[in-house]
Scaffold this active site. Structure first.
Site, PDB file in Angstrom:
ATOM      1  N   HIS A   1      74.309  31.586 -23.024  1.00 31.00           N
ATOM      2  CA  HIS A   1      74.538  30.492 -22.068  1.00 31.00           C
ATOM      3  C   HIS A   1      76.018  30.160 -21.926  1.00 31.00           C
ATOM      4  O   HIS A   1      76.462  29.748 -20.872  1.00 31.00           O
ATOM      5  CB  HIS A   1      73.711  29.260 -22.444  1.00 31.00           C
ATOM      6  CG  HIS A   1      72.276  29.443 -22.072  1.00 31.00           C
ATOM      7  ND1 HIS A   1      71.340  29.849 -22.972  1.00 31.00           N
ATOM      8  CD2 HIS A   1      71.659  29.346 -20.876  1.00 31.00           C
ATOM      9  CE1 HIS A   1      70.184  29.984 -22.350  1.00 31.00           C
ATOM     10  NE2 HIS A   1      70.342  29.683 -21.081  1.00 31.00           N
TER      11      HIS A   1
ATOM     12  N   GLU B   1      59.314  34.648 -18.434  1.00 33.81           N
ATOM     13  CA  GLU B   1      60.403  35.074 -19.326  1.00 33.81           C
ATOM     14  C   GLU B   1      59.842  35.704 -20.593  1.00 33.81           C
ATOM     15  O   GLU B   1      60.578  36.278 -21.378  1.00 33.81           O
ATOM     16  CB  GLU B   1      61.243  33.854 -19.747  1.00 33.81           C
ATOM     17  CG  GLU B   1      61.708  33.018 -18.589  1.00 33.81           C
ATOM     18  CD  GLU B   1      62.615  31.879 -19.028  1.00 33.81           C
ATOM     19  OE1 GLU B   1      63.823  32.090 -19.053  1.00 33.81           O
ATOM     20  OE2 GLU B   1      62.089  30.791 -19.343  1.00 33.81           O
TER      21      GLU B   1
ATOM     22  N   ASP C   1      65.905  36.164 -20.483  1.00 32.87           N
ATOM     23  CA  ASP C   1      65.001  36.052 -21.623  1.00 32.87           C
ATOM     24  C   ASP C   1      63.955  37.154 -21.622  1.00 32.87           C
ATOM     25  O   ASP C   1      63.597  37.670 -22.684  1.00 32.87           O
ATOM     26  CB  ASP C   1      64.321  34.678 -21.626  1.00 32.87           C
ATOM     27  CG  ASP C   1      65.236  33.626 -22.208  1.00 32.87           C
ATOM     28  OD1 ASP C   1      65.870  33.914 -23.244  1.00 32.87           O
ATOM     29  OD2 ASP C   1      65.356  32.537 -21.625  1.00 32.87           O
TER      30      ASP C   1
ATOM     31  N   CYS D   1      65.903  34.793 -11.280  1.00 33.33           N
ATOM     32  CA  CYS D   1      67.028  33.874 -11.471  1.00 33.33           C
ATOM     33  C   CYS D   1      67.854  34.236 -12.693  1.00 33.33           C
ATOM     34  O   CYS D   1      68.757  33.514 -13.071  1.00 33.33           O
ATOM     35  CB  CYS D   1      66.542  32.429 -11.540  1.00 33.33           C
ATOM     36  SG  CYS D   1      65.441  32.152 -12.915  1.00 33.33           S
TER      37      CYS D   1
HETATM   38  C1  PEP Z   1      66.600  33.568 -17.809  1.00 33.20           C
HETATM   39  O1  PEP Z   1      66.142  33.573 -18.951  1.00 33.20           O
HETATM   40  O2  PEP Z   1      66.727  34.598 -17.107  1.00 33.20           O
HETATM   41  C2  PEP Z   1      67.070  32.309 -17.206  1.00 33.20           C
HETATM   42  C3  PEP Z   1      67.449  32.238 -15.956  1.00 33.20           C
HETATM   43  O3  PEP Z   1      67.134  31.240 -18.022  1.00 33.20           O
HETATM   44  P1  PEP Z   1      68.329  31.011 -19.080  1.00 33.20           P
HETATM   45  O4  PEP Z   1      69.347  32.070 -18.884  1.00 33.20           O
HETATM   46  O5  PEP Z   1      68.849  29.652 -18.811  1.00 33.20           O
HETATM   47  O6  PEP Z   1      67.599  31.111 -20.369  1.00 33.20           O
HETATM   48 MG    MG Z   2      65.613  31.683 -19.832  1.00 34.42          MG
END
Ligand code: PEP
Ligand code: MG
Length: 571
Positions: free
Chosen positions: A189, A431, A455, A502
């Protein structure tokens, strides 16, 4: 002149002095003291220095990210005024004839232990405040300085062992031109936020902190993952030219900002933005984004030191929806845990935080936090086109429970007389492999699916997205991942539901042709990637990409996938 190679985490080139952001080891030893009055004076002076420093940090934080977030430092200042705390330290110095830092550490540990063992979140939060404050005073007593990024007032590149997501979120990019860390992965993140903020970053260098000295001149190339230490003029010139070329490329791309996204044979794809704060809306507009595909709401919870109220959240959600007018805004409910810790919730450290009490799991445990967020969202729904999605769902039972709580909150608000939009869409983030494998059933119970590939890859490959030692196994192009994605897209389309991606894969030039061929409806990414992706998609033919994606499903390895795409696309 040394060159280091790490993981390219956030594009762009920057030049500046190194600023070490490592917490020094504060070794506190017990010493017998003869002159206790001198020790008391030392303590008073360390407290005064800490007070001045905290006031300044509070002021700077408030300027940068608002009063709310600066309040945490007000709490620290109050601890310095706490008579019981300070008097206990002083009494110990006198009665036990010990040094100030040892007396302070003993007293602090006692208070920390007392607050931590209370079954009350507010009190647990005080324990972490005392930890911070005592560290600051001890540092002054020992004559070492703690790094304070909010006090930086010249251009620097931060060098650290690691930076947490909330530390990155609070970097002032007027002065912080880039960062380099020992550990971390491309999809941690912290890296994702650096891309959102447009701060060039290189992570996972293993040992950069033992190579660079504070004040060394650095070039960070976040596109290749290279860090140049004290480069000569020739190297400096080469990077300056490269930076200029990147700038020109970016300016040319803005010509595409008013266009829709479609392939050369007119298959439309929606390109949306991933955002984390209200500030990100500027780039959303500038880059011709077609919606918000992921609003990571957790930063509301991570930067303030306490839970955001329903009213605070409502105001932010309302502003985002109003800003986006009739474009979709997909809000993800709280996803903390994993690498996003929220100390004030008082959850113990976990052995495997990414497999622990994270995201929807935490929300279904802490229902009041979840309900508050849902009420704020439901109330804001009348201001735009709201879609809500639940992260890290592993079972249909979890999805059903989350939806039930959502419906209950709707009824409560309706009874209170609130107006609520009729068309709030409810989606699931896929995920976790269990949800991917059952996506045919999930598709029947939601309005849309968003695939969180960051994820999904780590859980499918069993490779921690944060750990550079297993980054060779964190394979976005592994055919196993593409088979899951293909099944999810087919499952959603069988039920006439839309499906987006996403995760970071949405802007990956190798993955895009495959995803387009599989029939993805939406790709959501950091806003600054949108125009590059639009340009890429305009050159592709959907009919050809369909054949490409079939070939990919028959590949055996990640390398095979890459070479098939390169052969078909570059030709
Ligand atoms: C993902 O896991 O692809 C996602 C968009 O969520 P994050 O990266 O915030 O875990
Ligand atoms: Mg995620």
């Amino acid at each position: 002149m040394i060159q280091i190679k790490g993981i390219a985490a956030s594009q762009g080139i920057s030049f500046a002095k190194a600023y070490f952001f490592n917490n020094p080891k504060l070794e506190v030893l017990e010493k017998k003291i003869v002159n206790t009055s001198e020790e008391l004076l030392k303590l008073d002076s360390a407290i005064e220095l800490s007070r001045r420093e905290l006031k300044l940090i509070k002021e700077k934080t408030s300027e940068m990210i608002g009063n709310d977030k600066a309040n945490i430092f007000e709490a620290h200042l109050l601890i310095l005024e706490d008579e019981e705390y300070i008097e206990t330290v002083k009494t110990d110095i006198i009665s036990k004839e010990i040094n100030a830092e040892y007396a302070l550490k003993e007293t602090s540990d006692m208070f920390i232990h007392m607050f931590e063992s209370m079954n009350n979140k507010y009190m647990k939060e005080r324990a972490s405040d005392i930890k911070d404050v005592s560290k600051r005073i001890i540092a002054h007593l020992l004559g070492v300085s703690l790094p304070n990024p909010s006090l930086i007032n010249e251009k620097v590149i931060i060098v650290a062992n690691d930076l947490t997501p909330s530390q990155v979120a609070q970097l002032n990019h007027k002065y912080i031109k880039g960062f380099v860390t020992n550990i971390g992965g491309k999809n941690s993140h912290s890296s994702i936020i650096s891309r959102q903020l447009g701060i060039p970053a290189v992570v996972g260098t293993n040992n950069i902190t033992s190579i660079i000295k504070n004040g060394d001149f650095l070039i960070v190339d976040g596109t290749t993952g290279i860090v140049e230490i004290n480069p000569n003029n020739e190297i400096l010139k080469k990077y300056k030219e490269k930076k200029e070329i990147l700038k020109k490329e970016k300016e040319n791309l803005y010509k595409l900002s008013l266009l829709k996204t479609e392939t050369a044979d007119n298959k439309k794809i929606i390109l949306s933005s991933n955002i984390g704060t209200l500030k990100d809306l500027q780039e959303v507009k500038k880059n011709g984004s077609e919606g918000i595909g992921l609003y990571r709401t957790e930063f509301l919870y991570m930067t303030k030191g306490e839970l955001p109220t329903e009213e605070e959240q409502f105001n932010i959600y309302k502003q985002i929806l109003l800003n986006m007018k009739n474009k979709s805004v997909v809000v993800r409910t709280l996803d903390i845990g994993g690498d996003k810790r929220v100390p004030y919730l008082g959850y113990p450290n976990e052995m495997n935080p990414f497999l622990g009490c994270r995201a929807i799991r935490l929300c279904l445990k802490e229902k009041n936090i979840f309900k508050t967020q849902l009420r704020a969202l439901i109330r804001a729904s009348i201001y735009g086109k709201l879609c809500i999605m639940f992260p890290m769902i592993s079972t249909l039972t979890e999805l059903r429970e989350a939806k039930k709580i959502f419906e209950e909150q709707k009824i409560i608000l309706k009874k209170k007389g609130y107006k609520i939009a009729e068309n709030i869409e409810i989606g699931v983030m896929i995920e976790v492999p269990s949800a991917a494998i059952l996506s045919d059933f999930f598709s029947k119970e939601v309005d849309f699916i968003s695939i969180g590939t960051n994820d999904l890859i780590q859980y499918t490959m069993a490779a921690d997205r944060m750990n550079e030692n297993v980054s060779y196994l964190y394979q976005p192009y592994n055919p196993a991942v593409f088979r899951l994605i293909d099944f999810i897209i087919k499952s959603a389309h069988n039920e006439n539901k839309w499906v987006g991606i996403c995760g970071e894969m949405a802007s990956d030039p190798i993955a895009i042709p495959i995803l387009v061929g599989m029939g993805i409806d939406e790709l959501s990414m950091t806003s600054t990637s949108i125009l590059k992706v639009r340009k890429h998609i305009k050159k592709l033919k959907f009919s050809e990409m369909k054949n490409l994606s079939k070939k990919i499903l028959m590949c055996r390895t990640s390398d095979e996938v890459i070479s098939v795409v390169e052969k078909e696309i570059i030709k």
